[in-house]
Enzyme design. Structure first.
Site, short mmCIF file in Angstrom:
data_model
loop_
_atom_site.label_atom_id
_atom_site.label_comp_id
_atom_site.label_asym_id
_atom_site.label_seq_id
_atom_site.Cartn_x
_atom_site.Cartn_y
_atom_site.Cartn_z
N LYS A 1 0.43 -1.13 -0.12
CA LYS A 1 0.05 0.19 -0.35
C LYS A 1 0.88 1.69 0.08
O LYS A 1 0.85 2.12 -0.69
CB LYS A 1 -0.75 0.09 1.12
CG LYS A 1 -1.62 1.50 1.48
CD LYS A 1 -2.53 1.40 0.59
CE LYS A 1 -3.44 2.53 0.62
NZ LYS A 1 -4.19 3.55 -0.74
N LYS B 1 0.11 11.59 5.70
CA LYS B 1 0.41 10.42 6.47
C LYS B 1 1.41 9.51 5.86
O LYS B 1 2.31 8.61 6.04
CB LYS B 1 -0.30 9.91 7.41
CG LYS B 1 -0.41 8.33 7.54
CD LYS B 1 -1.61 7.26 8.14
CE LYS B 1 -2.76 6.93 7.50
NZ LYS B 1 -3.77 6.38 7.50
P1 NAD Z 1 -11.76 9.53 7.70
O1 NAD Z 1 -11.52 10.47 8.52
O2 NAD Z 1 -12.71 10.14 7.00
O3 NAD Z 1 -12.45 8.45 8.76
C1 NAD Z 1 -12.23 7.60 9.96
C2 NAD Z 1 -13.21 7.48 11.26
O4 NAD Z 1 -12.00 6.93 12.01
C3 NAD Z 1 -13.48 8.58 11.62
O5 NAD Z 1 -15.00 8.50 11.54
C4 NAD Z 1 -13.51 8.90 12.57
O6 NAD Z 1 -13.99 9.73 13.54
C5 NAD Z 1 -13.04 7.33 13.25
N1 NAD Z 1 -12.07 7.72 14.47
C6 NAD Z 1 -11.18 8.44 15.00
N2 NAD Z 1 -9.75 7.65 15.94
C7 NAD Z 1 -10.58 6.88 16.25
C8 NAD Z 1 -10.27 5.41 17.34
N3 NAD Z 1 -9.73 6.52 18.26
N4 NAD Z 1 -11.97 5.40 17.43
C9 NAD Z 1 -13.01 5.15 17.07
N5 NAD Z 1 -12.90 6.18 15.63
C10 NAD Z 1 -11.97 7.01 15.35
O7 NAD Z 1 -10.63 8.72 7.37
P2 NAD Z 1 -11.43 7.82 5.75
O8 NAD Z 1 -10.87 8.90 4.97
O9 NAD Z 1 -12.31 7.13 5.67
O10 NAD Z 1 -10.39 6.90 6.18
C11 NAD Z 1 -9.40 5.81 6.58
C12 NAD Z 1 -8.29 5.30 6.35
O11 NAD Z 1 -8.65 4.48 5.60
C13 NAD Z 1 -6.99 5.40 6.63
O12 NAD Z 1 -6.14 4.82 7.03
C14 NAD Z 1 -6.78 6.16 4.90
O13 NAD Z 1 -5.43 5.98 5.07
C15 NAD Z 1 -7.29 4.74 4.57
N6 NAD Z 1 -7.83 5.31 3.14
C16 NAD Z 1 -8.62 6.39 2.88
C17 NAD Z 1 -8.58 6.21 1.27
C18 NAD Z 1 -9.67 7.96 0.79
O14 NAD Z 1 -9.68 7.79 -0.14
N7 NAD Z 1 -10.21 7.83 1.61
C19 NAD Z 1 -8.80 5.36 0.44
C20 NAD Z 1 -7.33 4.60 0.75
C21 NAD Z 1 -7.63 4.27 2.66
#
Ligand code: NAD
Length: 300
Positions: free
Chosen positions: A170, A238
């Site tokens: 990744k 990140k």
């Molecule tokens: P986001 O910020 O939209 O969602 C993260 C969620 O986690 C939020 O709802 C937040 O409230 C919750 N959260 C944070 N800390 C927490 C805790 N301690 N306990 C419970 N809930 C908690 O992020 P996202 O875009 O959905 O990304 C999630 C993961 O997927 C990340 O690691 C990101 O790097 C990865 N990712 C994102 C994408 C994208 O296009 N957005 C693509 C591939 C991978």
């Protein structure tokens, strides 16, 4: 199966929705109480902590922002490990540090809990349409058990090796994607300022050696001015930081990766943290004195 899902943001929410739709029962939790409202309406059961999510389920999926969030959710007094019975499995779908997931897997093993790292690629659209690429590291027999469930969320599921290998794949993918993305933004702006219609540029390059997945979808989104935050600069910062740290640990020299990191750090510090990575094209447009956004012609 009885499953849990923690982290119901841009990615986690639609991924959890697909598990529900496939008929699995789901315990859910997020720091934001409202993040799971649509899932509760579809039958998921809200739990007050990661510990409660893990009670009585076979596997808990995580989709959380930072490595520190995953550590907290897994290891805290009211964390997943405190609630999960021996024989259960944690499947971390966050983009995480390979070192962190290896350490967490070790701590899980002490409690008889299995751990897979299974980060994803394909963005919010891929999460919604269940077309994500998912790269999985961990014990192969555990992978085999959960492969059918991972296929509910993604159409390209790869077993890539031992624990941590999922995030290695990744992180190198994202490093390359960011290098492509920054290059694509510079290319479309340079060509446009030099007098070529950006739509013509887009079409000619997609059929030429400079074309790429990023050019195809990222540049098209820029021309269509569809830059709502789905993958934020904060998360990109990140990812690139984790990739360059991995290179440092392994003494692999990076030049392109470091340039991408410098650029993302710069955008993060100059007001773009919560914007989509593609939206950083606005800064380039300003510097170059040319606009490419909103020039899309539907005739393509
Ligand atoms: P986001 O910020 O939209 O969602 C993260 C969620 O986690 C939020 O709802 C937040 O409230 C919750 N959260 C944070 N800390 C927490 C805790 N301690 N306990 C419970 N809930 C908690 O992020 P996202 O875009 O959905 O990304 C999630 C993961 O997927 C990340 O690691 C990101 O790097 C990865 N990712 C994102 C994408 C994208 O296009 N957005 C693509 C591939 C991978």
């Amino acid at each position: 199966m009885k499953l849990g899902f923690i982290g119901l943001g841009n990615m986690g929410n639609p991924m959890a929705g697909n598990l529900l739709q496939a008929g699995h029962s789901l315990h859910i939790y997020d720091l934001r109480r409202d993040a799971g409202a649509n899932l509760e309406a579809a039958g998921a059961v809200w739990k007050p902590s990661p510990q409660e999510v893990a009670r009585g389920v076979e596997a808990v999926f995580l989709s959380l922002p930072m490595p520190a969030d995953v550590e907290q959710v897994v290891l805290a007094d009211n964390g997943v490990l405190a609630g999960m019975a021996s024989g259960g499995t944690i499947i971390d779908m966050s983009t995480n540090s390979p070192t962190t997931v290896r350490r967490l897997a070790e701590q899980a093993r002490v409690k008889g809990v299995e751990f897979l790292d299974a980060p994803v690629s394909g963005g919010v659209r891929g999460a919604r349409n269940a077309t994500l690429a998912i790269m999985v590291g961990g014990d192969k027999t555990v992978y085999d058990r959960y492969e059918p469930i991972l296929k509910v969320m993604g159409s390209h599921v790869f077993y890539v090796g031992a624990i941590g290998a999922g995030n290695v794949v990744k992180l190198v993918n994202n490093m390359l994607a960011f290098i492509n993305m920054m290059g694509a933004a510079e290319a479309i702006i340079l060509g446009t300022k030099a007098g070529v219609d950006p739509n013509v540029l887009w079409q000619a390059i997609r059929a030429s050696s400079g074309g790429s997945f990023t050019w195809e979808s990222g540049t098209r989104a820029i021309l269509r001015d569809r830059l709502a935050p789905t993958f934020t600069v904060e998360l990109a910062k990140k990812d690139i930081g984790l990739a360059t740290r991995l290179a440092q640990e392994l003494e692999v020299p990076l030049t392109m990766g470091r340039v991408a990191e410098d650029l993302l750090n710069h955008y993060y510090a100059s007001g773009y943290a919560r914007e989509d990575v593609l939206a950083t094209v606005k800064a380039l447009e300003q510097q170059a004195g040319v606009t490419v956004r909103g020039t899309w012609k539907e005739s393509h």
